[in-house]
Design an enzyme around this catalytic site. Structure first.
Site, short mmCIF file in Angstrom:
data_model
loop_
_atom_site.label_atom_id
_atom_site.label_comp_id
_atom_site.label_asym_id
_atom_site.label_seq_id
_atom_site.Cartn_x
_atom_site.Cartn_y
_atom_site.Cartn_z
N THR A 107 0.84 -1.20 0.00
CA THR A 107 0.00 0.00 0.00
C THR A 107 0.87 1.25 0.00
O THR A 107 2.05 1.18 -0.36
CB THR A 107 -1.00 -0.06 1.18
N ASN A 108 0.32 2.40 0.37
CA ASN A 108 1.09 3.64 0.44
C ASN A 108 0.63 4.46 1.64
O ASN A 108 -0.23 4.02 2.40
CB ASN A 108 0.93 4.42 -0.88
N ASP A 109 1.19 5.66 1.79
CA ASP A 109 1.00 6.46 3.01
C ASP A 109 -0.26 7.31 3.05
O ASP A 109 -0.43 8.08 3.99
CB ASP A 109 2.19 7.41 3.17
#
Ligand code: CTP
Ligand code: CA
Length: 223
Positions: free
Chosen positions: A33-35
């Site tokens: 995923t990402n932030d």
């Protein structure tokens, strides 16, 4: 003073917002995923709702509460987001895509938990995900306003302008995520509003205020 001067200027408008991060599974308990926190997308949902719009939020993984009094469409992966947006986009007047979509997914997702093999590296192959905003741009309806975001670390304006064209957007909100106070997981942002007519550089502001400024721009473009 936003709410006082703006009133219910979005009454009767159907606004579709994407927010948060997509998750790309490798097995039943792990993912890439990402932030993204969902803060910017949800600030837009709340601002549009408070100005009288009917709001649909399509959201992935988020670390803040989902706004009340908006229609909720939860998704997990970029492919889910694509499917949801192909269904939802045609029925909306304004579409604002703040989701941080993973550009790649794990090639062969395992149905059971991947077991550790001592001493051996694990090699994952990633496959490109669909470009949701580009696909929405390809089915754009007459009079619809399409907006995207571009979180960049370099050549901010050039990169954002290229995305504006490529995805058939009316507005792209660009920000340099290397600047303190802009970008992921903070309550503020420093953005530029880029249209084919030019660029408007905005000062540091709270995401909620930026949301209202974006909606002001959308309303100006609808005229
Ligand atoms: N976006 C999308 N689908 C993707 C990737 C991005 O809909 N697969 C949308 C985002 O929601 C955002 C805009 O496109 O509104 C720009 O996202 P960004 O990641 O900056 O652009 P990319 O085209 O993926 O380019 P790159 O990551 O290589 O800079
Ligand atoms: Ca990307």
């Amino acid at each position: 003073c936003g709410m006082l001067s703006r009133g219910k200027d979005l009454a009767g408008l159907k606004v579709l917002v994407t927010a948060g991060a997509t998750r790309e599974r490798m097995d039943p308990v792990r993912y890439i995923t990402n932030d993204s926190s969902g803060k910017m997308g949800f600030a837009i949902c709340e601002a549009a709702r408070d100005r009288g719009a009917d709001v649909t939020a399509v959201f992935g993984s988020v670390s803040v509460p989902v706004p009340e009094r908006v229609r909720k469409v939860p998704i997990e992966s970029a492919q889910d987001l694509y499917d949801a947006m192909m269904k939802e986009a045609p029925g909306h007047d304004v579409i604002i895509q703040a989701a941080a979509v993973c550009d790649y997914r794990v090639d062969d997702k395992k149905a059971t938990k991947i077991k550790k093999k001592a001493g051996e590296p694990l090699v994952l192959t990633l496959t490109e995900n669909p470009d949701v905003a580009k696909a929405v741009g390809e089915i754009k309806k007459e009079g619809q306003i399409l907006c995207g975001f571009a979180a960049e670390t370099d050549h901010v304006k050039q990169n954002a302008q290229a995305k504006l064209k490529k995805k058939n957007l009316d507005l792209i909100i660009a920000n340099d995520v290397t600047v303190p106070g802009a970008g992921f997981n903070v309550d503020t942002n420093i953005a530029s509003l880029i249209t084919e007519k030019g660029t408007e550089e905005l000062p540091l502001m709270r995401k909620r205020e930026l949301a209202d400024v974006i909606l002001d721009k959308v309303m100006e473009m609808r005229k």
